[in-house]
Design a protein around this motif. Sequence first.
Motif, PDB file in Angstrom:
ATOM      1  N   VAL A 113      20.008  39.357  23.298  1.00 13.54           N
ATOM      2  CA  VAL A 113      18.766  38.768  22.796  1.00 13.54           C
ATOM      3  C   VAL A 113      17.763  38.412  23.899  1.00 13.54           C
ATOM      4  O   VAL A 113      16.557  38.615  23.726  1.00 13.54           O
ATOM      5  CB  VAL A 113      19.051  37.494  21.942  1.00 13.54           C
ATOM      6  N   ALA A 114      18.263  37.907  25.028  1.00 13.44           N
ATOM      7  CA  ALA A 114      17.396  37.327  26.059  1.00 13.44           C
ATOM      8  C   ALA A 114      16.248  38.228  26.508  1.00 13.44           C
ATOM      9  O   ALA A 114      15.138  37.755  26.754  1.00 13.44           O
ATOM     10  CB  ALA A 114      18.228  36.903  27.253  1.00 13.44           C
TER      11      ALA A 114
ATOM     12  N   ASN B  28      14.704  40.568  24.771  1.00 11.05           N
ATOM     13  CA  ASN B  28      13.795  41.008  23.697  1.00 11.05           C
ATOM     14  C   ASN B  28      12.632  40.035  23.500  1.00 11.05           C
ATOM     15  O   ASN B  28      12.735  38.859  23.802  1.00 11.05           O
ATOM     16  CB  ASN B  28      14.561  41.127  22.370  1.00 11.05           C
ATOM     17  N   THR B  29      11.535  40.569  22.953  1.00 11.62           N
ATOM     18  CA  THR B  29      10.403  39.716  22.611  1.00 11.62           C
ATOM     19  C   THR B  29      10.758  38.922  21.361  1.00 11.62           C
ATOM     20  O   THR B  29      11.317  39.476  20.415  1.00 11.62           O
ATOM     21  CB  THR B  29       9.159  40.587  22.295  1.00 11.62           C
ATOM     22  N   ILE B  30      10.466  37.612  21.365  1.00 12.56           N
ATOM     23  CA  ILE B  30      10.749  36.802  20.186  1.00 12.56           C
ATOM     24  C   ILE B  30       9.564  36.880  19.230  1.00 12.56           C
ATOM     25  O   ILE B  30       8.462  36.468  19.554  1.00 12.56           O
ATOM     26  CB  ILE B  30      11.047  35.334  20.578  1.00 12.56           C
ATOM     27  N   ARG B  31       9.805  37.476  18.044  1.00 12.20           N
ATOM     28  CA  ARG B  31       8.729  37.612  17.055  1.00 12.20           C
ATOM     29  C   ARG B  31       8.919  36.675  15.871  1.00 12.20           C
ATOM     30  O   ARG B  31       7.988  36.347  15.172  1.00 12.20           O
ATOM     31  CB  ARG B  31       8.661  39.057  16.542  1.00 12.20           C
ATOM     32  N   SER B  32      10.153  36.275  15.624  1.00 11.83           N
ATOM     33  CA  SER B  32      10.416  35.351  14.517  1.00 11.83           C
ATOM     34  C   SER B  32      11.647  34.513  14.840  1.00 11.83           C
ATOM     35  O   SER B  32      12.288  34.707  15.872  1.00 11.83           O
ATOM     36  CB  SER B  32      10.645  36.124  13.224  1.00 11.83           C
ATOM     37  N   GLY B  33      11.981  33.596  13.942  1.00  8.12           N
ATOM     38  CA  GLY B  33      13.153  32.758  14.146  1.00  8.12           C
ATOM     39  C   GLY B  33      14.442  33.419  13.686  1.00  8.12           C
ATOM     40  O   GLY B  33      15.510  32.833  13.793  1.00  8.12           O
ATOM     41  N   ALA B  34      14.323  34.643  13.165  1.00 10.94           N
ATOM     42  CA  ALA B  34      15.526  35.335  12.677  1.00 10.94           C
ATOM     43  C   ALA B  34      15.955  36.409  13.664  1.00 10.94           C
ATOM     44  O   ALA B  34      15.140  36.977  14.380  1.00 10.94           O
ATOM     45  CB  ALA B  34      15.253  35.949  11.321  1.00 10.94           C
ATOM     46  N   LEU B  35      17.250  36.682  13.714  1.00  9.91           N
ATOM     47  CA  LEU B  35      17.751  37.764  14.549  1.00  9.91           C
ATOM     48  C   LEU B  35      17.520  39.070  13.823  1.00  9.91           C
ATOM     49  O   LEU B  35      17.728  39.140  12.614  1.00  9.91           O
ATOM     50  CB  LEU B  35      19.256  37.585  14.764  1.00  9.91           C
ATOM     51  N   ASP B  36      17.068  40.103  14.538  1.00  9.77           N
ATOM     52  CA  ASP B  36      16.922  41.377  13.838  1.00  9.77           C
ATOM     53  C   ASP B  36      18.290  42.060  13.721  1.00  9.77           C
ATOM     54  O   ASP B  36      19.271  41.604  14.306  1.00  9.77           O
ATOM     55  CB  ASP B  36      15.851  42.266  14.487  1.00  9.77           C
TER      56      ASP B  36
ATOM     57  N   GLU C  75      20.089  43.046  16.925  1.00 10.12           N
ATOM     58  CA  GLU C  75      20.629  41.896  17.657  1.00 10.12           C
ATOM     59  C   GLU C  75      21.914  41.385  17.008  1.00 10.12           C
ATOM     60  O   GLU C  75      22.880  41.042  17.696  1.00 10.12           O
ATOM     61  CB  GLU C  75      19.575  40.772  17.705  1.00 10.12           C
TER      62      GLU C  75
ATOM     63  N   ARG D 176      13.584  31.218  28.509  1.00  8.63           N
ATOM     64  CA  ARG D 176      12.952  32.299  27.764  1.00  8.63           C
ATOM     65  C   ARG D 176      11.472  32.030  27.466  1.00  8.63           C
ATOM     66  O   ARG D 176      10.643  32.911  27.569  1.00  8.63           O
ATOM     67  CB  ARG D 176      13.724  32.469  26.443  1.00  8.63           C
TER      68      ARG D 176
ATOM     69  N   THR E  46      10.594  26.972  18.965  1.00  9.33           N
ATOM     70  CA  THR E  46      11.225  26.786  17.641  1.00  9.33           C
ATOM     71  C   THR E  46      11.910  28.063  17.182  1.00  9.33           C
ATOM     72  O   THR E  46      13.019  28.024  16.650  1.00  9.33           O
ATOM     73  CB  THR E  46      10.215  26.360  16.544  1.00  9.33           C
ATOM     74  N   GLN E  47      11.270  29.211  17.417  1.00  8.15           N
ATOM     75  CA  GLN E  47      11.882  30.475  17.004  1.00  8.15           C
ATOM     76  C   GLN E  47      13.148  30.764  17.806  1.00  8.15           C
ATOM     77  O   GLN E  47      14.157  31.210  17.264  1.00  8.15           O
ATOM     78  CB  GLN E  47      10.877  31.617  17.151  1.00  8.15           C
TER      79      GLN E  47
ATOM     80  N   GLU F 185      15.995  28.614  16.522  1.00  7.84           N
ATOM     81  CA  GLU F 185      16.562  29.135  15.279  1.00  7.84           C
ATOM     82  C   GLU F 185      17.423  30.366  15.549  1.00  7.84           C
ATOM     83  O   GLU F 185      18.506  30.532  14.984  1.00  7.84           O
ATOM     84  CB  GLU F 185      15.448  29.478  14.281  1.00  7.84           C
ATOM     85  N   LYS F 186      16.937  31.217  16.452  1.00  9.75           N
ATOM     86  CA  LYS F 186      17.692  32.414  16.795  1.00  9.75           C
ATOM     87  C   LYS F 186      19.012  32.067  17.468  1.00  9.75           C
ATOM     88  O   LYS F 186      20.033  32.680  17.209  1.00  9.75           O
ATOM     89  CB  LYS F 186      16.877  33.311  17.741  1.00  9.75           C
TER      90      LYS F 186
END
Lengths: 96, 88
Positions: free
Chosen positions: A54-55, A57-65, A68, B37, B55-56, B59-60
Amino acid sequence: MSSSTEHTIEQADLEKLNDKDKAELRQFFSNEEQRSRIQSQTHELTAICWKKCVAGNTIRSGALDKGEQTCLASCVDRFMDVNLATLKHLASMRQQ
Amino acid sequence: MDSEAVKKAIIRQALQATNTANARTLIENINEKCFERCVPKPGSSLSSSEQTCLTQCMEKYMAAWNIVNATYIQRIQQEIGNQSITNA
């Protein structure tokens, strides 16, 4: 936390425990020890696999794709494979 | 307190201690990973994009913890199953 109502356990209280409750507590603590071991291993593995999966990758949302998620599960399984392979090889080295 | 009440109090306190310790470790790790990060170059305050990232990221990280925990437990159970077959 309701520390005002929480009774502090003292030596005198422990002496009140009957054999049945003592046995139940032994079982409880043995289960808790295992749960605790699994949780600390999970903390270590999450840190290791976060770095790999994960580290970067670009964070786009709070969910794991999906990628991932798959990577994290594989990371745990391959880590365990390495763990077992190490032990197995070590055992074979000792026999030589 | 009778035996039953003493037992229950011990169990409650032990569970509380374990759960607090677990939560503390999780929070420490989240802080470390998400700071690294989301705040690569610390400025004079947290920007709104850094806050969104945090926050994201948090959650991740918790979702990742749950996947790792479930996979790890599944693997342990599988290994125990294999072991009892070999030993039989």
